[in-house]
Structures are given as structure tokens and as C-alpha cells.
Design a protein around this motif. Sequence first.
Motif, short mmCIF file in Angstrom:
data_model
loop_
_atom_site.label_atom_id
_atom_site.label_comp_id
_atom_site.label_asym_id
_atom_site.label_seq_id
_atom_site.Cartn_x
_atom_site.Cartn_y
_atom_site.Cartn_z
N PHE A 1 -9.04 0.68 -4.25
CA PHE A 1 -8.26 -0.55 -4.23
C PHE A 1 -7.10 -0.45 -3.24
O PHE A 1 -6.66 -1.46 -2.71
N GLU A 2 -6.61 0.74 -2.99
CA GLU A 2 -5.47 0.91 -2.09
C GLU A 2 -5.84 0.45 -0.67
O GLU A 2 -5.05 -0.23 -0.01
N GLN B 1 -8.12 -1.76 0.12
CA GLN B 1 -8.25 -3.22 0.06
C GLN B 1 -6.88 -3.89 0.08
O GLN B 1 -6.69 -4.91 0.75
N LYS C 1 -13.53 2.26 -7.28
CA LYS C 1 -13.29 1.55 -6.03
C LYS C 1 -11.96 1.97 -5.44
O LYS C 1 -11.03 2.30 -6.16
#
Length: 80
Positions: free
Chosen positions: A47-48, A50, A45
Motif C-alpha cells: 500500500f505504501e 500505491q 499488498k
Amino acid sequence: MFKQTLFVTALVASATAFAPVPRTGVSSSLCAEWKPKEGEKWEEKDFEAQIKKLEKEAEERLDAKIEEMMRGVESVGKSS
């Protein structure tokens, strides 16, 4: 003499609590690298992206709260 023996015994017992334990009984399967179950796809995923989205939302909420508090500060002490 009895107190010295008791003291040395307690000292040795407490030292063994911090001694490293041999890992001979550990299964090698626990040391293996994790892999997804068969038929499942490995997916990483982003994440950065998000985190950046959450940071932007938090900054907007913070700015709105600061504006609200500043309006309250401006009205304090004024008589109508």
C-alpha cells in the motif's frame, strides 16, 4: 417518597445500560485469528507504493490548478 423511588429506579436502569455484559455466549471461533480459505494464497499488498503514487499524482494536479489560477489572477484588472 414515590418520586424518590421512581428516581432511584430510573437511575439504576440507566446505569445498567453502561454495565459490561459477560461474554460467556460468544463462540470461540470468533476469537480465532483469521486465515484464508483453503487453496487461497495469503497476499500482502504494498500500500505504501500505491500511496506514494497517488500523492505524486495529486501534487501534479495541484500544481496545474495553481498555475491555472495564477494565470487568472494575472489577467484580472487588466484592460485590453
